[in-house]
Design a protein around this motif. Sequence first.
Motif, PDB file in Angstrom:
ATOM      1  N   ILE A 195      -3.409   3.893   5.016  1.00  0.00           N
ATOM      2  CA  ILE A 195      -2.985   4.046   3.623  1.00  0.00           C
ATOM      3  C   ILE A 195      -1.462   4.038   3.519  1.00  0.00           C
ATOM      4  O   ILE A 195      -0.881   3.395   2.643  1.00  0.00           O
ATOM      5  N   GLY A 196      -0.794   4.747   4.447  1.00  0.00           N
ATOM      6  CA  GLY A 196       0.664   4.780   4.427  1.00  0.00           C
ATOM      7  C   GLY A 196       1.271   3.408   4.643  1.00  0.00           C
ATOM      8  O   GLY A 196       2.285   3.066   4.021  1.00  0.00           O
ATOM      9  N   ARG A 197       0.660   2.608   5.529  1.00  0.00           N
ATOM     10  CA  ARG A 197       1.184   1.267   5.781  1.00  0.00           C
ATOM     11  C   ARG A 197       1.071   0.392   4.536  1.00  0.00           C
ATOM     12  O   ARG A 197       1.982  -0.369   4.207  1.00  0.00           O
ATOM     13  N   HIS A 198      -0.043   0.524   3.830  1.00  0.00           N
ATOM     14  CA  HIS A 198      -0.212  -0.270   2.612  1.00  0.00           C
ATOM     15  C   HIS A 198       0.714   0.213   1.494  1.00  0.00           C
ATOM     16  O   HIS A 198       1.191  -0.598   0.693  1.00  0.00           O
ATOM     17  N   LEU A 199       0.973   1.519   1.443  1.00  0.00           N
ATOM     18  CA  LEU A 199       1.854   2.040   0.395  1.00  0.00           C
ATOM     19  C   LEU A 199       3.294   1.588   0.585  1.00  0.00           C
ATOM     20  O   LEU A 199       4.085   1.617  -0.367  1.00  0.00           O
ATOM     21  N   ARG A 200       3.653   1.182   1.803  1.00  0.00           N
ATOM     22  CA  ARG A 200       5.014   0.689   2.049  1.00  0.00           C
ATOM     23  C   ARG A 200       5.201  -0.759   1.608  1.00  0.00           C
ATOM     24  O   ARG A 200       6.308  -1.298   1.714  1.00  0.00           O
ATOM     25  N   ASP A 201       4.151  -1.370   1.121  1.00  0.00           N
ATOM     26  CA  ASP A 201       4.235  -2.749   0.642  1.00  0.00           C
ATOM     27  C   ASP A 201       5.016  -2.778  -0.678  1.00  0.00           C
ATOM     28  O   ASP A 201       4.566  -2.241  -1.699  1.00  0.00           O
ATOM     29  N   LEU A 216      -2.345  -0.836  -8.880  1.00  0.00           N
ATOM     30  CA  LEU A 216      -3.499  -0.122  -8.334  1.00  0.00           C
ATOM     31  C   LEU A 216      -4.559  -1.080  -7.804  1.00  0.00           C
ATOM     32  O   LEU A 216      -5.154  -0.839  -6.744  1.00  0.00           O
ATOM     33  N   GLN A 217      -4.807  -2.162  -8.513  1.00  0.00           N
ATOM     34  CA  GLN A 217      -5.861  -3.091  -8.101  1.00  0.00           C
ATOM     35  C   GLN A 217      -5.523  -3.763  -6.775  1.00  0.00           C
ATOM     36  O   GLN A 217      -6.387  -3.891  -5.895  1.00  0.00           O
ATOM     37  N   LYS A 218      -4.273  -4.167  -6.605  1.00  0.00           N
ATOM     38  CA  LYS A 218      -3.883  -4.808  -5.349  1.00  0.00           C
ATOM     39  C   LYS A 218      -3.941  -3.819  -4.193  1.00  0.00           C
ATOM     40  O   LYS A 218      -4.322  -4.179  -3.069  1.00  0.00           O
ATOM     41  N   PHE A 219      -3.585  -2.557  -4.453  1.00  0.00           N
ATOM     42  CA  PHE A 219      -3.629  -1.537  -3.408  1.00  0.00           C
ATOM     43  C   PHE A 219      -5.061  -1.289  -2.944  1.00  0.00           C
ATOM     44  O   PHE A 219      -5.339  -1.237  -1.739  1.00  0.00           O
ATOM     45  N   VAL A 220      -6.002  -1.160  -3.885  1.00  0.00           N
ATOM     46  CA  VAL A 220      -7.403  -0.936  -3.522  1.00  0.00           C
ATOM     47  C   VAL A 220      -7.965  -2.147  -2.788  1.00  0.00           C
ATOM     48  O   VAL A 220      -8.709  -2.008  -1.804  1.00  0.00           O
ATOM     49  N   SER A 221      -7.596  -3.347  -3.231  1.00  0.00           N
ATOM     50  CA  SER A 221      -8.083  -4.557  -2.563  1.00  0.00           C
ATOM     51  C   SER A 221      -7.565  -4.651  -1.137  1.00  0.00           C
ATOM     52  O   SER A 221      -8.290  -5.080  -0.227  1.00  0.00           O
TER      53      SER A 221
END
Length: 301
Positions: A128-134, A106-111
Motif C-alpha cells: 500500500i505504501g509503495r502505491h501511495l508514493r505514486d 481513488l479509483q486508480k489507487f484501488v485498481s
Amino acid sequence: MEMKRLRWATDGGGGGGGWGNWELDASTPRTLEGEARAVPGDPIPLGVSRGTSLSRPKQLHFFHHFMNSPFLLSYSSSPGFSVQRLLSLPTFSPNWFAALLGQFNLQKFVSSLKEKTDDFQSSPLQTIGRHLRDKSLYALGLCSELLLTPDDVLLLSLDTCGYGKTSRKKAILHHKFPRHNLNLEAVWPGLFVDKFGNYWDVPLALAVDLASVGSESGASYHLCLHHNVGLPKPFDGDQSSLLPPVTLLPGTSVKSAFSLKKDIEIWRSKAQKLKMVQPFDVFLSNPHISASGIIGMMQLF
C-alpha cells in the motif's frame, strides 16, 4: 430560448453582470478547477451552464465548513472516482481568500492494489505504501481571490495534475464601473467544451469583456473580444478524429449583443400587508400584473 439567451447576454451573463461571457462556463470534473468555457459561437444549453458567482474552491469551502463534509467525491470518465479536500490558507487581510485544493485518484489507487505483482516478499502495508508514493495519484491546486478595491477583484489559480502533463494557470481581473462591468482574463492553456461534449485545449486564451449593467427598461449591450494563441488540441490526450472548432483557431474574434427592453406595470395591489403573516410564495406578498418585451440581436465576427 433565443430571447432567454439574449436577455442573459445583455444582462452580463448573470451573477450581477459582466463576470463572464454569455456562453457561460460549464461545470466539469475533468479538471481540478472544475470548469470549462463554451466554444465561442457554439454555446452549450443554459440548463447545463455553470453560475459565475461561486468558484469551485468556494464551493468546497462551503461544504467543508457549513455542511461538515470533510471530503467530496468527484467522478469523470478520466481519471474516474477521486476524493477532493480544500485547505484554507492564512492571509493577512479579510479581503483575501487563499486555499490549497488537493485531489486523490481513488479509483486508480484501488485498481493498482488489485493488480498482480511478482513481489511476494512485501507485506500488505509495504504494498500500500509503495502505491501511495505514486505521484500520478495526486493533483494540487492553488487559488487566490483578492479584493483590491471595492470595485476590483483579482483571481489567480494554478492547477497541477499528476495523471496529466498539463499545468493550468489563470488570471482574471474584475472591475465595476458605475454603469458597466469589465472582465480581463488570461488562461494558459484554456479549456473549452463544445455542445457535443468534446474538450479542447488552447495554449493561450485571452478575453476582454465589457457589459452594461442590466436595467429594468432601456438599452443594454455586451461586447467581448477573444484572442487565441496556438493550435487547439484534444484535452489531455483525448482521442478525437474531429477537427477543432474554427473559433478556437489562432486569431481574434469579436462578439456583441444589443437589446431594447421595456417593462410596463398594468396593475398593482394597494392592499396593506399583514405584518405577522408571510405568504407561501414571496411574490404573493405584492400582487401585481406587468408586461415585459425585449428585442435585440447578437453577432459574432
